[in-house]
Design a protein around this motif. Structure first.
Motif, PDB file in Angstrom:
ATOM      1  N   GLU A 460       0.837  -1.201   0.000  1.00  0.00           N
ATOM      2  CA  GLU A 460       0.000   0.000   0.000  1.00  0.00           C
ATOM      3  C   GLU A 460       0.871   1.251   0.000  1.00  0.00           C
ATOM      4  OE1 GLU A 460      -3.092   2.301  -0.334  1.00  0.00           O
ATOM      5  OE2 GLU A 460      -3.531   0.179   0.052  1.00  0.00           O
ATOM      6  N   ALA A 461       1.923   1.234   0.813  1.00  0.00           N
ATOM      7  CA  ALA A 461       2.832   2.378   0.896  1.00  0.00           C
ATOM      8  C   ALA A 461       3.574   2.609  -0.421  1.00  0.00           C
ATOM      9  CB  ALA A 461       3.829   2.171   2.035  1.00  0.00           C
ATOM     10  N   LEU A 462       3.834   1.521  -1.148  1.00  0.00           N
ATOM     11  CA  LEU A 462       4.523   1.633  -2.445  1.00  0.00           C
ATOM     12  C   LEU A 462       3.575   1.984  -3.582  1.00  0.00           C
ATOM     13  CD1 LEU A 462       6.890  -1.478  -2.156  1.00  0.00           C
ATOM     14  CD2 LEU A 462       7.550   0.935  -1.959  1.00  0.00           C
ATOM     15  N   GLY A 463       2.281   2.064  -3.282  1.00  0.00           N
ATOM     16  CA  GLY A 463       1.300   2.387  -4.313  1.00  0.00           C
ATOM     17  C   GLY A 463       1.078   1.264  -5.302  1.00  0.00           C
ATOM     18  N   TYR A 468      -8.736  -3.874  -3.626  1.00  0.00           N
ATOM     19  CA  TYR A 468      -8.906  -4.899  -2.611  1.00  0.00           C
ATOM     20  C   TYR A 468     -10.049  -5.827  -3.007  1.00  0.00           C
ATOM     21  CZ  TYR A 468      -5.783  -2.360   0.533  1.00  0.00           C
ATOM     22  OH  TYR A 468      -4.686  -1.758   1.095  1.00  0.00           O
ATOM     23  N   LEU A 469      -9.867  -7.116  -2.737  1.00  0.00           N
ATOM     24  CA  LEU A 469     -10.886  -8.104  -3.068  1.00  0.00           C
ATOM     25  C   LEU A 469     -11.704  -8.503  -1.841  1.00  0.00           C
ATOM     26  CD1 LEU A 469      -8.743 -10.341  -5.438  1.00  0.00           C
ATOM     27  CD2 LEU A 469     -10.308  -8.512  -6.063  1.00  0.00           C
ATOM     28  N   VAL A 470     -11.308  -8.047  -0.674  1.00  0.00           N
ATOM     29  CA  VAL A 470     -12.059  -8.251   0.567  1.00  0.00           C
ATOM     30  C   VAL A 470     -12.086  -6.916   1.293  1.00  0.00           C
ATOM     31  CG1 VAL A 470     -11.451 -10.684   0.761  1.00  0.00           C
ATOM     32  CG2 VAL A 470      -9.989  -8.977   1.819  1.00  0.00           C
ATOM     33  N   ILE A 516      -8.997 -24.466   6.547  1.00  0.00           N
ATOM     34  CA  ILE A 516      -8.138 -23.360   6.115  1.00  0.00           C
ATOM     35  C   ILE A 516      -8.051 -23.355   4.600  1.00  0.00           C
ATOM     36  CG2 ILE A 516      -5.818 -22.387   6.223  1.00  0.00           C
ATOM     37  CD1 ILE A 516      -5.541 -23.601   8.995  1.00  0.00           C
ATOM     38  N   ASN A 517      -8.338 -22.189   4.016  1.00  0.00           N
ATOM     39  CA  ASN A 517      -8.400 -22.068   2.568  1.00  0.00           C
ATOM     40  C   ASN A 517      -7.581 -20.860   2.127  1.00  0.00           C
ATOM     41  OD1 ASN A 517      -9.407 -22.935   0.030  1.00  0.00           O
ATOM     42  ND2 ASN A 517     -10.813 -21.197   0.019  1.00  0.00           N
ATOM     43  N   THR A 518      -6.950 -20.958   0.961  1.00  0.00           N
ATOM     44  CA  THR A 518      -6.238 -19.823   0.374  1.00  0.00           C
ATOM     45  C   THR A 518      -7.242 -18.895  -0.305  1.00  0.00           C
ATOM     46  OG1 THR A 518      -4.343 -21.264  -0.051  1.00  0.00           O
ATOM     47  CG2 THR A 518      -4.367 -19.144  -1.165  1.00  0.00           C
ATOM     48  N   ARG A 519      -7.072 -17.589  -0.126  1.00  0.00           N
ATOM     49  CA  ARG A 519      -7.982 -16.641  -0.764  1.00  0.00           C
ATOM     50  C   ARG A 519      -7.191 -15.442  -1.283  1.00  0.00           C
ATOM     51  NH1 ARG A 519     -10.958 -13.012   3.931  1.00  0.00           N
ATOM     52  NH2 ARG A 519      -9.115 -12.673   5.241  1.00  0.00           N
ATOM     53  N   PRO A 520      -7.611 -14.847  -2.409  1.00  0.00           N
ATOM     54  CA  PRO A 520      -6.976 -13.612  -2.884  1.00  0.00           C
ATOM     55  C   PRO A 520      -7.437 -12.430  -2.030  1.00  0.00           C
ATOM     56  CG  PRO A 520      -8.754 -14.249  -4.360  1.00  0.00           C
ATOM     57  CD  PRO A 520      -8.620 -15.342  -3.342  1.00  0.00           C
ATOM     58  N   LEU A 521      -6.488 -11.616  -1.568  1.00  0.00           N
ATOM     59  CA  LEU A 521      -6.807 -10.461  -0.728  1.00  0.00           C
ATOM     60  C   LEU A 521      -6.881  -9.171  -1.523  1.00  0.00           C
ATOM     61  CD1 LEU A 521      -4.381 -11.261   2.225  1.00  0.00           C
ATOM     62  CD2 LEU A 521      -6.797 -11.893   2.021  1.00  0.00           C
ATOM     63  N   ALA A 522      -5.963  -9.038  -2.475  1.00  0.00           N
ATOM     64  CA  ALA A 522      -5.898  -7.799  -3.249  1.00  0.00           C
ATOM     65  C   ALA A 522      -5.219  -8.069  -4.584  1.00  0.00           C
ATOM     66  CB  ALA A 522      -5.145  -6.723  -2.472  1.00  0.00           C
ATOM     67  N   GLU A 523      -5.493  -7.179  -5.536  1.00  0.00           N
ATOM     68  CA  GLU A 523      -4.829  -7.251  -6.839  1.00  0.00           C
ATOM     69  C   GLU A 523      -3.765  -6.173  -6.910  1.00  0.00           C
ATOM     70  OE1 GLU A 523      -5.808  -7.128 -11.665  1.00  0.00           O
ATOM     71  OE2 GLU A 523      -7.388  -6.731 -10.184  1.00  0.00           O
ATOM     72  N   THR A 525      -0.861  -3.751  -8.921  1.00  0.00           N
ATOM     73  CA  THR A 525      -0.866  -2.963 -10.156  1.00  0.00           C
ATOM     74  C   THR A 525      -0.230  -3.717 -11.321  1.00  0.00           C
ATOM     75  OG1 THR A 525       1.201  -1.920  -9.405  1.00  0.00           O
ATOM     76  CG2 THR A 525      -0.858  -0.746  -8.959  1.00  0.00           C
ATOM     77  N   ASN A 526       0.540  -4.793 -11.021  1.00  0.00           N
ATOM     78  CA  ASN A 526       1.132  -5.601 -12.093  1.00  0.00           C
ATOM     79  C   ASN A 526       0.188  -6.693 -12.602  1.00  0.00           C
ATOM     80  OD1 ASN A 526       1.145  -7.432  -9.991  1.00  0.00           O
ATOM     81  ND2 ASN A 526       3.362  -7.815 -10.023  1.00  0.00           N
ATOM     82  N   GLY A 527      -1.055  -6.693 -12.071  1.00  0.00           N
ATOM     83  CA  GLY A 527      -2.045  -7.678 -12.509  1.00  0.00           C
ATOM     84  C   GLY A 527      -2.025  -8.966 -11.717  1.00  0.00           C
ATOM     85  N   GLN A 528      -1.027  -9.135 -10.839  1.00  0.00           N
ATOM     86  CA  GLN A 528      -0.952 -10.321 -10.000  1.00  0.00           C
ATOM     87  C   GLN A 528      -1.670 -10.071  -8.664  1.00  0.00           C
ATOM     88  OE1 GLN A 528       0.241 -13.283 -11.015  1.00  0.00           O
ATOM     89  NE2 GLN A 528       0.559 -12.320 -13.014  1.00  0.00           N
ATOM     90  N   TYR A 529      -1.753 -11.127  -7.852  1.00  0.00           N
ATOM     91  CA  TYR A 529      -2.568 -11.049  -6.644  1.00  0.00           C
ATOM     92  C   TYR A 529      -1.734 -11.250  -5.380  1.00  0.00           C
ATOM     93  CZ  TYR A 529      -6.581 -11.329  -9.778  1.00  0.00           C
ATOM     94  OH  TYR A 529      -7.511 -11.074 -10.760  1.00  0.00           O
ATOM     95  N   ILE A 530      -2.274 -10.734  -4.283  1.00  0.00           N
ATOM     96  CA  ILE A 530      -1.752 -11.005  -2.952  1.00  0.00           C
ATOM     97  C   ILE A 530      -2.704 -11.999  -2.299  1.00  0.00           C
ATOM     98  CG2 ILE A 530      -1.221 -10.063  -0.679  1.00  0.00           C
ATOM     99  CD1 ILE A 530      -0.688  -7.378  -2.021  1.00  0.00           C
ATOM    100  N   TYR A 531      -2.165 -13.127  -1.843  1.00  0.00           N
ATOM    101  CA  TYR A 531      -2.981 -14.193  -1.264  1.00  0.00           C
ATOM    102  C   TYR A 531      -2.749 -14.287   0.240  1.00  0.00           C
ATOM    103  CZ  TYR A 531      -3.581 -15.797  -6.090  1.00  0.00           C
ATOM    104  OH  TYR A 531      -3.878 -15.875  -7.432  1.00  0.00           O
ATOM    105  N   GLY A 532      -3.782 -14.735   0.932  1.00  0.00           N
ATOM    106  CA  GLY A 532      -3.683 -15.003   2.360  1.00  0.00           C
ATOM    107  C   GLY A 532      -4.463 -16.257   2.699  1.00  0.00           C
TER     108      GLY A 532
END
Length: 709
Positions: A460-463, A468-470, A516-523, A525-532
């Motif tokens: 977030e700090a790096l822009g 956000y997907l949640v 326990i399941n993997t879920r995407p948290l955010a997208e 800017t490079n089009g890839q996702y952050i998972y948690g």
């Protein structure tokens, strides 16, 4: 969800018909007809289900045994090749080749070698191709939660690989060559004389890899070579005191090359990776009295991987990683028989486990202490009851109690009913709690629950957060994941309706809390996702599994198996019922409320799967062989529309059928020549490129020397 009930009624009708038919047959056949093949299979001795020796036919729970002789007829080389041909075991590719049991992902199945766990789950899946099968005596597969005996990681079941032990004087040498420059070399030696026994095994496996996309740079699977060394020493001080010392060492090296794209420019990278894995297991067995025996065990293991990738243009480092896991467990298990038909098993121990890796901010450590007990009672010749439980205290998740009750009742000489009720648990692993990983090639990130807040704040700090997907406010709330729990019901019949025919029918249901399941948290800017990671509050996996074996004549046998599986998220079903989930028609682009009939269940689970196998053996001519067909129905791969519920608009993988064939000829009981083809019709599936690598043709030569003493 009416199909399991209909199937129950159907099978109940079959049983009643067979009852009257078999009784009439019994009057005419008397004791003249021998059912030796079925009886022999039922009398196979297994240890995994109860941690003490029992005949397979006496166990009141679903257990599958794969013998070393059957593995040899299959022509298999690695453990994953053997397991994916068994009923109800689905191959899964996720950072390694793993196996689903009753719909559970590979994370939930405990893999043992001679009763001790294999470690090295870098991403949850234990790479089964690490295990060579040349020294396997038999494989025991227990389906359903086994946490009452084995603790965490056994929520779905246990697969125990029993290796050969010292016997007489014998040895063998084997070489095999096949497609993709696959070379497998194996040798073993066994010696037992009086009090001393020695067994040694060595295997070298090499493959040149393969490439499904020759137009692109790099291979689909890169070349690698591995070595496996096993030793087992035994010494009998007396009939009451026996010592064994076993050890295993595995090492693998792999070369790789690929293309990466960064900011519109492409570069080629290449490098090497290495895996080492060792364990040692001293065991002292003391028989204090005729009815009291104790096993003192110590198990130590270390798993390490390292990789170095460099730019080919100037050899500068692109990425360097390592992963190190250690495991230590002392354990004492005692077996006491207060009466002739009663056995009490009790004991305890502790584990100390640590991980140090580039994917973690520091060295992480878990520890567990546990105690277990089990009571077995042969009430009479028809009824067997087993009750037990285990208490685990985890350093991070506190105490967990896992009870289990099972029983078997022989209704008729050819028909037995068995049922079990048990609970299982699985504490979150290192990655789900502490993982801090960003794929430098593709660009996605995965964070454990304790690292989630810091990781999100950094991007977030790096822009670099596009959306956000949640709910973003929830991402800033750290908290521990809850341990997963399962309540499992298994009920079914063991049937030997006519001579040389044996079958098993098992109905199962697993109610899982906090899956326990993997879920995407955010997208990004490079089009890839952050998972948690998150807990699914309620999930259900239920179905029917059946296996049948028929000895057609003294040379030829046939077996068939089938599994019907329903795996779904109960919360999703509730949301569908409340009209909260919508789907979009890909043609008209119109949205509508989703119906329950449109829900496809959890991803990567096939509703239908099965197998059929033919085995042939003629000891007089020395000819043996097998033909095996493995079917897997379609399954969901990706929730394409992102509505959180698998539906027909999402991406599915079509069902497929694989056929494997092998033939062998033995000359003078010393020389065995074998040839075979795996994936006879060259089926290829881009979703499972590592488990289905196309057609494999091979030939092998084995020299056997045996002298009994």
């Amino acid at each position: 969800m009416k199909r399991p009930r209909l199937c129950l009624l159907f099978f109940g009708s079959l049983i009643s018909v067979y009852t009257s038919w078999a009784q009439s047959q019994k009057a005419t056949e008397g004791k003249k007809v021998s059912n030796m093949d079925s009886i022999q299979q039922l009398q196979e001795v297994v240890v995994t289900a109860t941690r003490s020796e029992h005949q397979l036919g006496a166990l009141p729970m679903p257990v599958t045994v794969v013998s070393g002789k059957q593995i040899q007829k299959m022509g298999s080389l690695r453990l994953n090749d053997v397991l994916q041909e068994q009923t109800g075991l689905m191959p899964v590719t996720n950072h390694g080749n793993g196996i689903q049991i009753q719909g559970f992902d590979p994370d939930y199945t405990l893999i043992l070698v001679d009763g001790e766990p294999l470690i090295g789950r870098t991403s949850g899946t234990l790479e089964l191709s690490r295990v060579a099968v040349g020294n396997i005596k038999q494989i025991e597969i227990v389906k359903g939660p086994a946490s009452s005996l084995y603790g965490s990681e056994a929520l779905a079941g246990v697969i125990n690989i029993i290796t050969e032990k010292p016997e007489g004087l014998k040895g063998s040498l084997k070489g095999r060559y096949g497609t993709n420059e696959t070379i497998d070399l194996t040798g073993d030696f066994s010696y037992k004389y009086r009090k001393l026994g020695v067994y040694a095994f060595v295997n070298r496996y090499h493959t040149g890899g393969y490439d499904f996309t020759p137009a692109e740079y790099g291979n689909t699977v890169d070349p690698f070579t591995n070595y496996t060394y096993n030793t087992k020493l035994t010494y009998d001080f007396s009939e009451k005191v026996k010592l064994s010392l076993s050890g295993r060492y595995f090492t693998e090296s792999q070369t790789s090359a690929s293309v990466i794209s960064l900011e519109g420019a492409s570069d080629t990278i290449s490098g090497t990776g290495k895996v080492t894995d060792w364990n040692i297991n001293p065991t002292l067995t003391v028989k204090f009295a005729s009815r009291f025996k104790t096993n003192f065990r110590l198990y130590a293991s270390r798993y390490h991987t390292s990789s170095l990738l460099s730019y080919e243009k100037d050899n500068s480092v692109y990425d360097e990683t390592f992963f190190t896991q250690t495991f230590l467990r002392p354990e004492v298990i005692a077996e006491f028989s207060p009466a002739k038909k009663q056995t009490i098993t009790f004991g305890g121990g502790g584990t100390s486990e640590s991980v140090y890796a580039t994917r973690y901010t520091s060295k992480k450590h878990f520890s567990t202490v546990y105690g277990l007990s089990q009571y077995e009672w042969l009430v009479n010749k028809d009824l067997t009851l087993i009750a037990g439980g285990r208490f685990d205290h985890h350093s991070l998740y506190g105490g967990q109690i896992s009870p289990k009750l099972s029983g078997q009742y022989e209704i008729l000489p050819w028909l037995a009913f068995r049922a079990s009720l048990g609970t299982g648990f699985k504490a979150p692993d290192f990655r789900q709690v502490y993982l801090n990983f960003t794929n430098s090639t593709v660009g996605y990130s995965v964070f454990g629950i304790e690292e989630q807040k810091a990781g999100i704040d950094t991007y977030e700090a790096l822009g670099q957060i596009a959306r956000y997907l949640v709910d973003s406010t929830l991402l800033n709330q750290t908290g521990r994941l809850k341990a997963e729990r399962s309540v499992a019901y298994n009920a079914g019949f063991k049937i030997t309706p006519i001579p040389r025919v044996m079958g098993n029918i098992n109905f199962f249901r697993n109610n899982i809390q906090n899956l326990i399941n993997t879920r995407p948290l955010a997208e990004k800017t490079n089009g890839q996702y952050i998972y948690g990671y998150q807990n699914i509050s309620r999930a259900v996996m239920q179905g029917i599994e059946t296996d049948w074996t028929c000895q057609l004549n003294k040379h030829l046998s046939v077996s068939a198996g089938y599994q019907l599986l329903y795996a779904y998220d109960q919360d999703v079903l509730d949301q569908i019922a409340e009209g909260k989930i919508y789907i979009r028609d890909p043609k008209t682009l119109k949205t509508s409320r989703m119906k329950k009939s449109q829900y496809g269940g959890l991803l990567n689970r096939s509703r239908h799967s099965g197998n059929v196998k033919f085995f042939y053996e003629d000891s007089k001519t020395g000819i043996s062989g097998s033909l095996r067909g493995i079917y897997r129905g379609k399954y969901g791969l990706t929730d394409t529309d992102g509505n959180g519920a698998l539906n027909e608009g999402d991406e599915y993988v079509k069902g497929y059928m694989l056929w494997n064939i092998a033939m062998a000829k033995t000359f003078r009981k010393m020389l065995i020549v074998q040839a075979g083809i795996d994936n006879l019709f060259n089926f290829q599936n881009t979703a499972q490129i590592t488990t289905i690598p196309g057609r494999i043709v091979y030939a092998s030569l084995q020299f056997v020397l045996a002298k009994n003493q």
